[in-house]
Motif scaffolding. Structure first.
Motif, PDB file in Angstrom:
ATOM      1  N   PHE A 145       0.803  -1.073  -0.003  1.00 54.21           N
ATOM      2  CA  PHE A 145       0.180   0.090   0.155  1.00 54.21           C
ATOM      3  C   PHE A 145       0.821   1.239   0.036  1.00 54.21           C
ATOM      4  O   PHE A 145       1.883   1.290   0.309  1.00 54.21           O
ATOM      5  N   ARG A 174      -7.709  -5.036  -1.948  1.00 54.26           N
ATOM      6  CA  ARG A 174      -7.232  -3.681  -1.790  1.00 54.26           C
ATOM      7  C   ARG A 174      -7.596  -2.782  -0.881  1.00 54.26           C
ATOM      8  O   ARG A 174      -7.168  -1.726  -0.910  1.00 54.26           O
ATOM      9  N   ASP A 175      -8.495  -3.350   0.006  1.00 52.93           N
ATOM     10  CA  ASP A 175      -8.944  -2.696   1.069  1.00 52.93           C
ATOM     11  C   ASP A 175      -8.038  -2.987   2.347  1.00 52.93           C
ATOM     12  O   ASP A 175      -7.928  -3.872   2.677  1.00 52.93           O
ATOM     13  N   SER A 185      -3.267   2.906 -11.562  1.00 51.36           N
ATOM     14  CA  SER A 185      -2.207   3.778 -11.631  1.00 51.36           C
ATOM     15  C   SER A 185      -0.892   3.412 -11.761  1.00 51.36           C
ATOM     16  O   SER A 185       0.046   4.165 -11.945  1.00 51.36           O
ATOM     17  N   LYS A 225      -3.862  12.152   1.916  1.00 47.72           N
ATOM     18  CA  LYS A 225      -4.621  11.004   0.911  1.00 47.72           C
ATOM     19  C   LYS A 225      -4.994   9.943   1.745  1.00 47.72           C
ATOM     20  O   LYS A 225      -4.163   9.549   2.652  1.00 47.72           O
ATOM     21  N   GLU A 226      -5.891   9.138   1.335  1.00 48.89           N
ATOM     22  CA  GLU A 226      -5.926   7.794   1.855  1.00 48.89           C
ATOM     23  C   GLU A 226      -5.022   6.881   1.484  1.00 48.89           C
ATOM     24  O   GLU A 226      -4.536   7.079   0.281  1.00 48.89           O
ATOM     25  N   ARG A 227      -5.130   5.609   2.183  1.00 44.94           N
ATOM     26  CA  ARG A 227      -4.168   4.823   1.821  1.00 44.94           C
ATOM     27  C   ARG A 227      -4.689   3.802   0.902  1.00 44.94           C
ATOM     28  O   ARG A 227      -5.717   3.483   0.436  1.00 44.94           O
ATOM     29  N   GLU A 228      -3.899   3.536  -0.283  1.00 46.62           N
ATOM     30  CA  GLU A 228      -4.026   3.168  -1.306  1.00 46.62           C
ATOM     31  C   GLU A 228      -3.248   1.736  -1.698  1.00 46.62           C
ATOM     32  O   GLU A 228      -2.114   1.696  -1.198  1.00 46.62           O
ATOM     33  N   VAL A 283      -1.681  -0.815  -4.048  1.00 44.64           N
ATOM     34  CA  VAL A 283      -1.167  -0.639  -5.341  1.00 44.64           C
ATOM     35  C   VAL A 283      -0.814  -1.933  -5.798  1.00 44.64           C
ATOM     36  O   VAL A 283      -0.794  -2.200  -7.013  1.00 44.64           O
ATOM     37  N   ALA A 312      -3.035  -1.752  -8.930  1.00 41.07           N
ATOM     38  CA  ALA A 312      -4.085  -0.441  -9.223  1.00 41.07           C
ATOM     39  C   ALA A 312      -3.945   0.015 -10.417  1.00 41.07           C
ATOM     40  O   ALA A 312      -2.643  -0.266 -11.189  1.00 41.07           O
ATOM     41  N   GLN A 363       0.585   5.528   1.014  1.00 43.15           N
ATOM     42  CA  GLN A 363      -0.045   6.895   1.592  1.00 43.15           C
ATOM     43  C   GLN A 363       0.626   7.992   1.527  1.00 43.15           C
ATOM     44  O   GLN A 363       1.715   8.152   1.829  1.00 43.15           O
TER      45      GLN A 363
END
Length: 124
Positions: free
Chosen positions: A35, A106-107, A61, A41-44, A46, A59, A37
């Motif tokens: 992940f 990815r949550d 991106s 911003k929120e934790r993403e 990847v 992700a 962050q």
């Protein structure tokens, strides 16, 4: 005691590459992820290693630029990050689920263990 320890972050110029490492101890995880962050911003999520390590998910991106892999003999998960962009700047975290995962979860709320993070800074 379960521990996840990341390393490999740093400061690079746009277009550069890094390899992040996460050493897991205390448990044989079958579902691990990276992940990131950025401030404010929120934790993403990847990149995810799932299906007992046989499958990967990314992700949008980072698709085509990031690669997650593992070395089971070293209980280590890697994240190769290529063609870095300034928007990739963030704290990168390794995470693990005690149970398995059969899709690219990815949550962040679905992960049980986290490392302390390693900073990646990309300058233009």
């Amino acid at each position: 005691q379960v521990r996840l320890v990341e390393s490999g972050g740093g400061s690079v110029q746009a277009g550069g590459s890094l390899r992040l490492s996460c050493v897991a101890s205390g448990y044989n995880f079958k579902c691990m992820a990276w992940f990131r962050q950025a401030p404010g911003k929120e934790r993403e999520g990847v990149a995810v290693l799932y299906g007992h390590g046989g499958s990967t998910g990314y992700a949008d991106s980072v698709k085509g630029r990031f690669t997650i892999s593992q070395d089971k003999t070293k209980n280590t998960v890697y994240l190769r990050v290529n063609s870095l962009k300034p928007q990739d700047t963030a704290m990168y975290y390794c995470a693990a689920r005690a149970g398995g995962c059969w899709y690219p979860e990815r949550d962040p709320g679905r992960y049980d263990y986290w490392g302390q993070g390693t900073q990646v800074t990309v300058s233009s």
